[in-house]
Design a protein around this motif. Structure first.
Motif, PDB file in Angstrom:
ATOM      1  N   GLY A  61     -24.720  -4.549  98.367  1.00 45.64           N
ATOM      2  CA  GLY A  61     -23.928  -6.017  98.266  1.00 45.64           C
ATOM      3  C   GLY A  61     -24.867  -7.085  98.197  1.00 45.64           C
ATOM      4  N   THR A  62     -26.126  -7.018  98.655  1.00 50.86           N
ATOM      5  CA  THR A  62     -26.975  -8.098  98.589  1.00 50.86           C
ATOM      6  C   THR A  62     -27.011  -8.812  97.126  1.00 50.86           C
ATOM      7  N   GLU A  63     -27.311  -7.755  96.203  1.00 45.73           N
ATOM      8  CA  GLU A  63     -27.546  -8.237  94.705  1.00 45.73           C
ATOM      9  C   GLU A  63     -26.225  -8.420  93.899  1.00 45.73           C
ATOM     10  N   ASP A  64     -25.097  -8.529  94.556  1.00 44.09           N
ATOM     11  CA  ASP A  64     -23.866  -8.943  93.967  1.00 44.09           C
ATOM     12  C   ASP A  64     -23.916 -10.419  93.154  1.00 44.09           C
ATOM     13  N   GLY A  65     -24.016 -10.186  91.945  1.00 43.49           N
ATOM     14  CA  GLY A  65     -23.771 -11.624  91.233  1.00 43.49           C
ATOM     15  C   GLY A  65     -25.044 -12.049  90.449  1.00 43.49           C
ATOM     16  N   ILE A  66     -26.154 -11.005  90.654  1.00 44.51           N
ATOM     17  CA  ILE A  66     -27.411 -11.645  90.450  1.00 44.51           C
ATOM     18  C   ILE A  66     -28.082 -10.795  89.228  1.00 44.51           C
ATOM     19  N   PRO A  67     -28.218 -11.464  88.143  1.00 41.24           N
ATOM     20  CA  PRO A  67     -28.918 -10.824  86.831  1.00 41.24           C
ATOM     21  C   PRO A  67     -30.141  -9.974  87.168  1.00 41.24           C
ATOM     22  N   ARG A 111     -33.405  -9.527  85.995  1.00 42.11           N
ATOM     23  CA  ARG A 111     -34.572 -10.352  86.176  1.00 42.11           C
ATOM     24  C   ARG A 111     -34.617 -11.328  87.292  1.00 42.11           C
ATOM     25  N   LYS A 112     -33.415 -11.864  87.479  1.00 41.77           N
ATOM     26  CA  LYS A 112     -33.363 -13.022  88.627  1.00 41.77           C
ATOM     27  C   LYS A 112     -33.751 -12.398  89.989  1.00 41.77           C
ATOM     28  N   LEU A 113     -32.798 -11.282  89.989  1.00 43.15           N
ATOM     29  CA  LEU A 113     -32.953 -10.412  91.481  1.00 43.15           C
ATOM     30  C   LEU A 113     -34.310 -10.024  91.693  1.00 43.15           C
ATOM     31  N   GLN A 114     -35.207  -9.757  90.551  1.00 47.16           N
ATOM     32  CA  GLN A 114     -36.771  -9.518  90.921  1.00 47.16           C
ATOM     33  C   GLN A 114     -37.557 -10.611  91.456  1.00 47.16           C
ATOM     34  N   GLN A 115     -37.167 -11.798  90.700  1.00 46.13           N
ATOM     35  CA  GLN A 115     -37.694 -13.007  91.341  1.00 46.13           C
ATOM     36  C   GLN A 115     -37.641 -13.449  92.728  1.00 46.13           C
ATOM     37  N   ILE A 116     -36.100 -13.280  93.156  1.00 42.35           N
ATOM     38  CA  ILE A 116     -35.513 -13.695  94.389  1.00 42.35           C
ATOM     39  C   ILE A 116     -36.196 -12.718  95.549  1.00 42.35           C
ATOM     40  N   VAL A 117     -36.139 -11.283  95.120  1.00 40.85           N
ATOM     41  CA  VAL A 117     -36.635 -10.490  96.137  1.00 40.85           C
ATOM     42  C   VAL A 117     -38.238 -10.483  96.468  1.00 40.85           C
ATOM     43  N   GLY A 162     -27.195 -19.280  97.502  1.00 40.78           N
ATOM     44  CA  GLY A 162     -28.084 -18.868  98.683  1.00 40.78           C
ATOM     45  C   GLY A 162     -28.627 -17.327  98.755  1.00 40.78           C
ATOM     46  N   PHE A 163     -28.715 -17.021  97.349  1.00 42.17           N
ATOM     47  CA  PHE A 163     -29.507 -15.595  97.076  1.00 42.17           C
ATOM     48  C   PHE A 163     -30.562 -15.213  98.099  1.00 42.17           C
ATOM     49  N   LEU A 164     -31.601 -16.160  97.810  1.00 44.29           N
ATOM     50  CA  LEU A 164     -32.619 -16.214  98.508  1.00 44.29           C
ATOM     51  C   LEU A 164     -32.637 -16.196 100.137  1.00 44.29           C
ATOM     52  N   CYS A 168     -21.850 -24.368  97.471  1.00 40.18           N
ATOM     53  CA  CYS A 168     -21.899 -24.020  98.721  1.00 40.18           C
ATOM     54  C   CYS A 168     -20.795 -23.448  99.488  1.00 40.18           C
ATOM     55  N   GLU A 169     -19.666 -23.553  99.041  1.00 40.45           N
ATOM     56  CA  GLU A 169     -18.453 -23.036  99.392  1.00 40.45           C
ATOM     57  C   GLU A 169     -18.548 -21.468  99.008  1.00 40.45           C
ATOM     58  N   SER A 170     -19.071 -20.998  97.712  1.00 35.68           N
ATOM     59  CA  SER A 170     -18.903 -19.622  97.374  1.00 35.68           C
ATOM     60  C   SER A 170     -20.271 -19.090  98.434  1.00 35.68           C
ATOM     61  N   GLY A 171     -21.292 -19.740  98.483  1.00 34.13           N
ATOM     62  CA  GLY A 171     -22.368 -19.065  99.177  1.00 34.13           C
ATOM     63  C   GLY A 171     -22.097 -18.940 100.577  1.00 34.13           C
ATOM     64  N   GLN A 172     -21.066 -19.984 101.086  1.00 29.16           N
ATOM     65  CA  GLN A 172     -20.712 -19.781 102.586  1.00 29.16           C
ATOM     66  C   GLN A 172     -19.842 -18.477 102.849  1.00 29.16           C
ATOM     67  N   LYS A 173     -18.920 -18.410 101.886  1.00 30.58           N
ATOM     68  CA  LYS A 173     -17.984 -17.365 101.907  1.00 30.58           C
ATOM     69  C   LYS A 173     -18.670 -15.944 101.894  1.00 30.58           C
ATOM     70  N   ILE A 174     -19.698 -15.975 101.021  1.00 25.65           N
ATOM     71  CA  ILE A 174     -20.337 -14.547 100.869  1.00 25.65           C
ATOM     72  C   ILE A 174     -21.320 -14.314 102.298  1.00 25.65           C
ATOM     73  N   ALA A 175     -21.847 -15.505 102.564  1.00 26.04           N
ATOM     74  CA  ALA A 175     -22.381 -15.293 103.900  1.00 26.04           C
ATOM     75  C   ALA A 175     -21.635 -14.820 105.086  1.00 26.04           C
ATOM     76  N   ASP A 176     -20.640 -15.442 105.172  1.00 29.48           N
ATOM     77  CA  ASP A 176     -19.821 -15.186 106.343  1.00 29.48           C
ATOM     78  C   ASP A 176     -19.062 -13.530 106.380  1.00 29.48           C
ATOM     79  N   ALA A 177     -18.877 -13.286 104.835  1.00 31.08           N
ATOM     80  CA  ALA A 177     -18.427 -11.905 104.959  1.00 31.08           C
ATOM     81  C   ALA A 177     -19.384 -10.899 105.162  1.00 31.08           C
TER      82      ALA A 177
END
Length: 400
Positions: free
Chosen positions: A96-102, A104-110, A133-135, A157-166
């Motif tokens: 679930g970490t990579e959900d919503g990340i394209p 090539r962007k996922l490669q950069q972030i990881v 907050g992917f990184l 912020c709201e989307s990121g907080q929701k994912i982090a809390d989940a």
């Protein structure tokens, strides 16, 4: 770092005539500004076929070898732009970490996440210009430390907080303006600050604030150097301030002109759009008597498919220009297509100055950190095929 900077500074200063000219406008004047000082270069450029141009654009090492015959200092400057690659082994990411990340962007972030973890100093993280907050998510998962994610857009912020809390991660999103004094409230001396592709003054501001708050470490991957509030670039380090080189916003765009996204379809779309714009410019000169270039807004890919005449009539409508009915659109399109390849040919010269200019800017940031009591390094945290903006500047507060 100082010796590299001086080599690049001298190279860029001495060769300004080659990289300050904008190929898009240059191709329309049918002039090469280096005509009088480097006629062998002009002769070589004029000998290139369309196939030659395409090959050289796609093989930068070959281009440097070829242009090195006409620009003797190019090889030494190119050598000064080489940095070691971050030694990455890969991270095991929870589902679930990579959900919503394209991809090539996922490669950069990881890759940046692993590099930051490898050099980690401090007891928590500050994620600057965090988006969702992917990184920060990766840093939180891998280090089990608190992450403060600072972001301008409330919805992110709201989307990121929701994912982090989940995902039960210790992340706190803070909405705020990075340029306001209140932004200082998110800093504390236990944090390692990180920013992946924060633009211009945003990453410069993070570096300065990290220093002023005495953070143990800061790790950034710069991007969009031209997004600054001043008209010209404001150097950070003493050596850059002492340089005679001044950079406008237009100059700061030059390193960003190298892209790797998209395949043949994207290349064809770019060629079509640029040919249309150049052809339209020729049409305006001949039919309307407008010699200066008239900038036209961006256009959807689907609208380009309607053809050159449709593009011209749309552009005239947008710019409130009248166009006669007896216009030979085909001839202007042919001119536009010819100018496109002239532009591509001229851009080969500017292309070899992109990385030296970007490294000059990166060294300014790293040397500034050194001057402020940090041990600074520059490395490449991923292959340029993943992103050309692959520089990682890392500063650790010195014990001295």
């Amino acid at each position: 770092m100082h010796s590299r900077f001086k080599i690049l500074d001298s190279f860029l200063l001495e060769h300004q005539v080659y990289w300050r000219s904008e190929p898009f406008h240059l191709c329309q004047t049918q002039q090469q500004p280096w005509q009088d000082i480097n006629s062998p270069l002009v002769d070589w450029l004029n000998s290139l076929t369309t196939e030659n141009i395409q090959t050289l654009k796609e093989q930068p090492d070959l281009l440097i070898t070829e242009l090195g015959r006409f620009l003797p200092q190019l090889a030494q400057a190119h050598q000064s732009t080489q940095f070691t690659n971050t030694d990455l082994k890969g991270l095991q990411l929870p589902r679930g970490t990579e959900d919503g990340i394209p991809g090539r962007k996922l490669q950069q972030i990881v890759s940046m996440g692993e590099a930051a973890l490898e050099h980690h100093h401090g007891e928590e993280w500050l994620e600057w210009c965090s988006g969702k907050g992917f990184l920060g998510r990766i840093l939180s998962q891998q280090s089990s430390q608190k992450v403060t994610s600072f972001e301008w857009q409330q919805s992110l912020c709201e989307s990121g907080q929701k994912i982090a809390d989940a995902q039960r991660l210790e992340m706190t999103f803070v909405q705020g303006d990075a340029f306001s004094e209140r932004a200082d409230e998110v800093f504390n001396p236990n944090q390692h600050a990180v920013a992946l592709h924060a633009c211009g003054d945003l990453h410069v501001g993070l570096v300065k604030k990290s220093v002023s708050h005495g953070l143990p470490a800061v790790t950034i991957s710069p991007c969009c150097y031209h997004l600054i509030r001043d008209e010209n670039y404001q150097p950070m380090s003493s050596v850059a301030k002492a340089s005679a080189l001044t950079l406008s916003k237009s100059d700061l765009r030059i390193p960003l002109q190298e892209t790797v996204t998209g395949g043949e379809r994207v290349k064809r779309h770019r060629q079509l759009e640029m040919s249309y714009r150049l052809g339209f410019s020729q049409l305006l000169k001949a039919e309307v008597g407008i010699d200066e270039y008239i900038p036209v807004p961006s256009i959807k890919k689907s609208e380009l498919a309607e053809g050159f005449e449709s593009f011209c009539r749309w552009a005239c409508e947008v710019k409130e220009l009248s166009l006669g009915s007896n216009v030979d659109f085909d001839s202007y399109l042919v001119q536009g297509e010819a100018l496109f390849w002239e532009m591509e040919k001229l851009s080969l010269v500017q292309q070899v100055f992109r990385r030296p200019l970007e490294i000059w800017l990166a060294l300014d940031r790293a040397i500034y950190l050194n001057e402020q009591g940090y041990e600074a390094t520059i490395e490449e945290f991923c292959e340029r095929s993943v992103t050309p903006r692959n520089l990682l500047i890392h500063g650790v507060k010195s014990d001295r």
